[in-house]
Design a protein around this motif. Structure first.
Motif, PDB file in Angstrom:
ATOM      1  N   ARG A  61       0.836  -1.223   0.000  1.00  0.00           N
ATOM      2  CA  ARG A  61       0.000   0.000   0.000  1.00  0.00           C
ATOM      3  C   ARG A  61       0.859   1.256   0.000  1.00  0.00           C
ATOM      4  O   ARG A  61       0.570   2.216  -0.719  1.00  0.00           O
ATOM      5  N   TRP A  62       1.897   1.266   0.825  1.00  0.00           N
ATOM      6  CA  TRP A  62       2.742   2.448   0.938  1.00  0.00           C
ATOM      7  C   TRP A  62       3.451   2.732  -0.376  1.00  0.00           C
ATOM      8  O   TRP A  62       3.522   3.873  -0.812  1.00  0.00           O
ATOM      9  N   PHE A  63       3.956   1.699  -1.048  1.00  0.00           N
ATOM     10  CA  PHE A  63       4.628   1.904  -2.330  1.00  0.00           C
ATOM     11  C   PHE A  63       3.653   2.447  -3.368  1.00  0.00           C
ATOM     12  O   PHE A  63       3.957   3.400  -4.080  1.00  0.00           O
ATOM     13  N   ARG A  64       2.466   1.853  -3.456  1.00  0.00           N
ATOM     14  CA  ARG A  64       1.467   2.338  -4.429  1.00  0.00           C
ATOM     15  C   ARG A  64       1.107   3.800  -4.167  1.00  0.00           C
ATOM     16  O   ARG A  64       0.986   4.592  -5.102  1.00  0.00           O
ATOM     17  N   LYS A  65       0.956   4.161  -2.895  1.00  0.00           N
ATOM     18  CA  LYS A  65       0.614   5.547  -2.548  1.00  0.00           C
ATOM     19  C   LYS A  65       1.760   6.488  -2.916  1.00  0.00           C
ATOM     20  O   LYS A  65       1.541   7.562  -3.482  1.00  0.00           O
ATOM     21  N   ILE A 107       4.148   6.041  -5.162  1.00  0.00           N
ATOM     22  CA  ILE A 107       4.497   6.048  -6.578  1.00  0.00           C
ATOM     23  C   ILE A 107       3.370   6.618  -7.459  1.00  0.00           C
ATOM     24  O   ILE A 107       3.609   7.015  -8.596  1.00  0.00           O
ATOM     25  N   ALA A 108       2.154   6.696  -6.924  1.00  0.00           N
ATOM     26  CA  ALA A 108       0.990   7.135  -7.706  1.00  0.00           C
ATOM     27  C   ALA A 108       1.198   8.467  -8.435  1.00  0.00           C
ATOM     28  O   ALA A 108       0.824   8.583  -9.602  1.00  0.00           O
ATOM     29  N   PRO A 109       1.789   9.490  -7.812  1.00  0.00           N
ATOM     30  CA  PRO A 109       1.951  10.771  -8.523  1.00  0.00           C
ATOM     31  C   PRO A 109       2.990  10.742  -9.637  1.00  0.00           C
ATOM     32  O   PRO A 109       3.059  11.657 -10.445  1.00  0.00           O
ATOM     33  N   HIS A 110       3.815   9.707  -9.681  1.00  0.00           N
ATOM     34  CA  HIS A 110       4.874   9.615 -10.687  1.00  0.00           C
ATOM     35  C   HIS A 110       4.347   8.873 -11.911  1.00  0.00           C
ATOM     36  O   HIS A 110       3.517   7.992 -11.823  1.00  0.00           O
TER      37      HIS A 110
END
Length: 127
Positions: free
Chosen positions: A15-19, A21-24
């Protein structure tokens, strides 16, 4: 990110990685990266060893156009090895997945003590 060495931490890392990386605007597969992070955090939890309370540390950053992910645990670097499991084996495919999905990976001594396993995905960001 610092995680407790418990199974629930694997989902937290995803979850933390997806959150994060989402703006990139990554050009690589985020799902593949999440799978590799899951495998490395799982291995760190299963194989990390320390006499005192310990944590798993996950770091990622941009290196030029590549994405690098490091997963640290207090285990011994000599214990990290890629297995060649039989079709009937229930475990042992984590590093095989990392090897197949990443452009490169490495295991060795962590600067925090213990072990770090890293993977690199080339061309993760547009030039």
């Amino acid at each position: 990110m610092t995680l407790y060495p418990v199974p629930e931490s694997v989902a937290r890392a995803r979850r933390w990685f997806r959150k994060f990386i989402a703006p990139h605007d990554l050009t690589c597969s985020v799902d593949d990266c999440v799978l590799m992070i899951s495998e490395l955090v799982t291995n760190a939890i299963l194989y990390g060893e320390a006499e005192e309370a310990w944590r798993v540390r996950v770091e990622w950053w941009r290196v030029g156009e590549s994405l690098r992910v490091d997963v640290h645990n207090p285990g011994f670097p000599a214990h990290v090895r890629m297995r060649r499991p039989d079709a009937s084996d229930a475990h042992g495919r984590g590093l095989c997945l990392i090897d197949a999905l990443s452009d490169s990976w490495h295991a060795g001594p962590s600067r925090f003590g213990g072990t770090v396993v890293s993977f690199l995905v080339d061309g993760a960001w547009k030039p």
